[in-house]
Design a protein around this motif. Sequence first.
Motif, PDB file in Angstrom:
ATOM      1  N   VAL A  39       0.845  -1.206   0.000  1.00 19.77           N
ATOM      2  CA  VAL A  39       0.000   0.000   0.000  1.00 19.77           C
ATOM      3  C   VAL A  39       0.877   1.250   0.000  1.00 19.77           C
ATOM      4  O   VAL A  39       0.585   2.215  -0.720  1.00 19.77           O
ATOM      5  N   ALA A  40       1.959   1.248   0.767  1.00 15.24           N
ATOM      6  CA  ALA A  40       2.859   2.402   0.794  1.00 15.24           C
ATOM      7  C   ALA A  40       3.431   2.684  -0.597  1.00 15.24           C
ATOM      8  O   ALA A  40       3.605   3.851  -0.974  1.00 15.24           O
ATOM      9  N   ALA A  41       3.693   1.639  -1.359  1.00 18.39           N
ATOM     10  CA  ALA A  41       4.206   1.822  -2.714  1.00 18.39           C
ATOM     11  C   ALA A  41       3.155   2.443  -3.638  1.00 18.39           C
ATOM     12  O   ALA A  41       3.496   3.154  -4.585  1.00 18.39           O
ATOM     13  N   MET A  42       1.886   2.199  -3.345  1.00 21.73           N
ATOM     14  CA  MET A  42       0.813   2.724  -4.196  1.00 21.73           C
ATOM     15  C   MET A  42       0.379   4.142  -3.832  1.00 21.73           C
ATOM     16  O   MET A  42      -0.124   4.879  -4.674  1.00 21.73           O
ATOM     17  N   LEU A  43       0.551   4.549  -2.582  1.00 21.35           N
ATOM     18  CA  LEU A  43       0.026   5.837  -2.116  1.00 21.35           C
ATOM     19  C   LEU A  43       0.450   7.047  -2.944  1.00 21.35           C
ATOM     20  O   LEU A  43      -0.378   7.935  -3.182  1.00 21.35           O
ATOM     21  N   PRO A  44       1.695   7.145  -3.412  1.00 21.28           N
ATOM     22  CA  PRO A  44       2.047   8.325  -4.215  1.00 21.28           C
ATOM     23  C   PRO A  44       1.179   8.494  -5.471  1.00 21.28           C
ATOM     24  O   PRO A  44       1.029   9.601  -5.968  1.00 21.28           O
ATOM     25  N   ALA A  45       0.596   7.421  -5.953  1.00 22.26           N
ATOM     26  CA  ALA A  45      -0.258   7.501  -7.142  1.00 22.26           C
ATOM     27  C   ALA A  45      -1.481   8.380  -6.896  1.00 22.26           C
ATOM     28  O   ALA A  45      -2.011   8.984  -7.838  1.00 22.26           O
ATOM     29  N   LEU A  46      -1.913   8.475  -5.665  1.00 24.14           N
ATOM     30  CA  LEU A  46      -3.119   9.251  -5.368  1.00 24.14           C
ATOM     31  C   LEU A  46      -2.906  10.743  -5.579  1.00 24.14           C
ATOM     32  O   LEU A  46      -3.878  11.500  -5.655  1.00 24.14           O
ATOM     33  N   ASP A  47      -1.660  11.161  -5.720  1.00 24.03           N
ATOM     34  CA  ASP A  47      -1.337  12.563  -5.988  1.00 24.03           C
ATOM     35  C   ASP A  47      -0.934  12.781  -7.444  1.00 24.03           C
ATOM     36  O   ASP A  47      -0.333  13.804  -7.768  1.00 24.03           O
ATOM     37  N   ALA A  48      -1.289  11.858  -8.326  1.00 29.49           N
ATOM     38  CA  ALA A  48      -0.835  11.901  -9.715  1.00 29.49           C
ATOM     39  C   ALA A  48      -1.633  12.849 -10.601  1.00 29.49           C
ATOM     40  O   ALA A  48      -1.343  12.965 -11.783  1.00 29.49           O
ATOM     41  N   GLY A  49      -2.623  13.506 -10.069  1.00 23.76           N
ATOM     42  CA  GLY A  49      -3.415  14.428 -10.893  1.00 23.76           C
ATOM     43  C   GLY A  49      -4.882  14.127 -10.773  1.00 23.76           C
ATOM     44  O   GLY A  49      -5.372  13.777  -9.698  1.00 23.76           O
ATOM     45  N   ASP A  50      -5.588  14.248 -11.884  1.00 24.38           N
ATOM     46  CA  ASP A  50      -7.028  13.992 -11.860  1.00 24.38           C
ATOM     47  C   ASP A  50      -7.301  12.517 -11.549  1.00 24.38           C
ATOM     48  O   ASP A  50      -6.379  11.711 -11.467  1.00 24.38           O
ATOM     49  N   TYR A  61       1.048  -0.528  -8.368  1.00 24.23           N
ATOM     50  CA  TYR A  61       0.804  -1.857  -7.813  1.00 24.23           C
ATOM     51  C   TYR A  61       1.550  -2.918  -8.627  1.00 24.23           C
ATOM     52  O   TYR A  61       2.264  -3.752  -8.079  1.00 24.23           O
ATOM     53  N   LEU A  62       1.399  -2.876  -9.939  1.00 18.41           N
ATOM     54  CA  LEU A  62       2.065  -3.866 -10.789  1.00 18.41           C
ATOM     55  C   LEU A  62       3.583  -3.727 -10.681  1.00 18.41           C
ATOM     56  O   LEU A  62       4.300  -4.737 -10.687  1.00 18.41           O
ATOM     57  N   GLY A  63       4.072  -2.501 -10.570  1.00 17.23           N
ATOM     58  CA  GLY A  63       5.505  -2.293 -10.379  1.00 17.23           C
ATOM     59  C   GLY A  63       5.989  -2.897  -9.071  1.00 17.23           C
ATOM     60  O   GLY A  63       7.067  -3.505  -9.010  1.00 17.23           O
ATOM     61  N   TRP A  64       5.178  -2.735  -8.018  1.00 11.41           N
ATOM     62  CA  TRP A  64       5.540  -3.318  -6.729  1.00 11.41           C
ATOM     63  C   TRP A  64       5.604  -4.847  -6.827  1.00 11.41           C
ATOM     64  O   TRP A  64       6.545  -5.468  -6.323  1.00 11.41           O
ATOM     65  N   VAL A  65       4.635  -5.446  -7.492  1.00 11.25           N
ATOM     66  CA  VAL A  65       4.628  -6.904  -7.662  1.00 11.25           C
ATOM     67  C   VAL A  65       5.892  -7.346  -8.399  1.00 11.25           C
ATOM     68  O   VAL A  65       6.548  -8.308  -7.996  1.00 11.25           O
ATOM     69  N   ALA A  66       6.252  -6.636  -9.465  1.00 13.71           N
ATOM     70  CA  ALA A  66       7.441  -6.997 -10.240  1.00 13.71           C
ATOM     71  C   ALA A  66       8.718  -6.846  -9.409  1.00 13.71           C
ATOM     72  O   ALA A  66       9.635  -7.659  -9.528  1.00 13.71           O
ATOM     73  N   GLU A  67       8.759  -5.822  -8.544  1.00 17.77           N
ATOM     74  CA  GLU A  67       9.951  -5.576  -7.731  1.00 17.77           C
ATOM     75  C   GLU A  67      10.031  -6.457  -6.486  1.00 17.77           C
ATOM     76  O   GLU A  67      11.115  -6.676  -5.955  1.00 17.77           O
ATOM     77  N   HIS A  68       8.885  -6.944  -6.024  1.00 14.01           N
ATOM     78  CA  HIS A  68       8.836  -7.720  -4.780  1.00 14.01           C
ATOM     79  C   HIS A  68       8.027  -9.006  -4.968  1.00 14.01           C
ATOM     80  O   HIS A  68       7.016  -9.216  -4.306  1.00 14.01           O
TER      81      HIS A  68
END
Length: 182
Positions: free
Chosen positions: A64-75, A87-94
């Motif tokens: 969830v911490a990896a996804m939170l910055p997305a909430l500030d991505a704009g509209d 989320y998909l990036g986190w899965v690939a990295e971990h």
Amino acid sequence: MGSTGRRAVLDAALALVDEGGLGAVTISALTARSGVSNGSVYHHFGSRAGVFAVLYGESFAHCVAAMLPALDAGDAERAVRALVARYLGWVAEHPGRARFLYAAPSTADPAVKAEVFEPVARWFTARMAAGELREIPLWSLDPVVMGPAHECARRHLMGSLDLAVASDQVGDAVWAVVAPVG
């Protein structure tokens, strides 16, 4: 067992799950892999299930911490697409942690999971109230809204899908579920 020993047990559990699934995680395997005593595992985690509960909470919070910055991505659309990509990036990295989250969902403490997910739920609630997203029940965010991302993550973890190739299409699918009607 200090924090180093505790970390060693959790890391050993992740490695064992990655190598052989949940069944590979036994107290004897944990002690052999981590170098801590049998008694230390029971003292600090209570049981094998206790190890799983701590590992699940930690892994879910990490995700969830990896996804939170997305909430500030704009509209709303950009944010939803960024949420999927992160989320998909986190899965690939971990992959080890992701495999564990998919293998052991019953070990999650619902209250802890809700607390960790609260910023995401709050963001969706505010966007739905503003008409930027379709009204959906919050329980559906994980199984319905993120369903396409979860399926692609599972396929990636089995070695049959490159998430970098699928990310945009998955973002399209997730956005289609939450896009405002009309």
